[in-house]
Scaffold this active site. Sequence first.
Site, PDB file in Angstrom:
ATOM      1  CG  HIS A  76      -1.964  -1.075   1.162  1.00  0.00           C
ATOM      2  ND1 HIS A  76      -1.728  -2.313   1.715  1.00  0.00           N
ATOM      3  CD2 HIS A  76      -3.201  -1.125   0.613  1.00  0.00           C
ATOM      4  CE1 HIS A  76      -2.788  -3.078   1.518  1.00  0.00           C
ATOM      5  NE2 HIS A  76      -3.686  -2.394   0.855  1.00  0.00           N
TER       6      HIS A  76
ATOM      7  CD  GLU B  26       1.499  -1.871   3.450  1.00  0.00           C
ATOM      8  OE1 GLU B  26       2.043  -0.968   2.788  1.00  0.00           O
ATOM      9  OE2 GLU B  26       0.564  -2.573   2.996  1.00  0.00           O
TER      10      GLU B  26
ATOM     11  NE  ARG C  79     -18.205  18.698  12.756  1.00  0.00           N
ATOM     12  CZ  ARG C  79     -17.037  18.256  13.230  1.00  0.00           C
ATOM     13  NH1 ARG C  79     -16.803  16.968  13.310  1.00  0.00           N
ATOM     14  NH2 ARG C  79     -16.110  19.112  13.610  1.00  0.00           N
TER      15      ARG C  79
ATOM     16  NE  ARG D 197     -18.518  20.182  16.740  1.00  0.00           N
ATOM     17  CZ  ARG D 197     -18.923  18.912  16.851  1.00  0.00           C
ATOM     18  NH1 ARG D 197     -18.027  17.963  17.020  1.00  0.00           N
ATOM     19  NH2 ARG D 197     -20.202  18.588  16.778  1.00  0.00           N
TER      20      ARG D 197
HETATM   21  N1  URA Z   1     -10.914  16.446  12.587  1.00  0.00           N
HETATM   22  C1  URA Z   1     -11.954  15.839  13.191  1.00  0.00           C
HETATM   23  O1  URA Z   1     -12.088  14.613  13.162  1.00  0.00           O
HETATM   24  N2  URA Z   1     -12.873  16.623  13.809  1.00  0.00           N
HETATM   25  C2  URA Z   1     -12.782  17.969  13.831  1.00  0.00           C
HETATM   26  O2  URA Z   1     -13.665  18.629  14.384  1.00  0.00           O
HETATM   27  C3  URA Z   1     -11.679  18.578  13.192  1.00  0.00           C
HETATM   28  C4  URA Z   1     -10.752  17.785  12.586  1.00  0.00           C
END
Ligand code: URA
Length: 256
Positions: free
Chosen positions: A7, A79, A167, A222
């Site tokens: 890979h 790998e 989300r 967030r």
């Molecule tokens: N990567 C993620 O998985 N989540 C985020 O909020 C930002 C980058």
Amino acid sequence: MNYYAYHLALREEEVKGIKLALLPGAPERCCKIASAFGDFEELASHREFKTVKAESEEGKILVVSTGIGGPSLSIAVEELAQLGVRLFLRVGTCGAIQEGIAVGDLVISEGAVRMDGASPHYAPLSYPACAHWEMVGALKKACELLRCRYHLGITCSSATFYPGQERYDTFSGYIISSLRGSREEWKKLGVLNYEMEIATLFTVARVLGLRSGAICGVLVNRNEKEEVEEEKIEEIEDRLSQVAAEAARLILSGEE
Ligand code: URA
């Protein structure tokens, strides 16, 4: 024997003697990280896996992109281990879930919640996903030497970017009941951030007798908003690259 990593599209002789790999997710970040360490040369590029060799006074390293998520990261680590690499540092990006973590701060993971999906193929979920203390020490020292704001703690690695990280700004806006409220719960349990690969790295590395650590640049908090501020990404990647390269130097020079 001259092992060929299918890979990664790499031959053992091309990377002989190299013990340390830095692992960003994105192929386009490999050269930036490598250039922060020293002179560099692109060795291979196949699917999501790009490999760059870099050299400084302290020695040689590889920078290898893993793609997004645990399954492809596990392929890269398997790998690379067969090619002789023993030390792994993930260099990624994340979303913070605790108040007080700013966009652009760095998060060093001591351990990870195993929602990655791939790590149960290596060990049952009761097995902890934790970093090697020397790798944590090197990352912490690198942040301090370069005067970067950092946080140390637990990361949640999710198999998905959208539902697993709760989300709602998605096509359906729907999240299954078992994940609804999960972000608030991880926050209450002191988890610092979400990303998608660290739990796989920590579990696979431990099980195979390898050493691993991880540092992520915060793209978004967030609690404040969902959208990443595009104009800040380059600055965050620069800082992250400098810290990762410094940590690699500390590890190679035996200072950690
Ligand atoms: N990567 C993620 O998985 N989540 C985020 O909020 C930002 C980058």
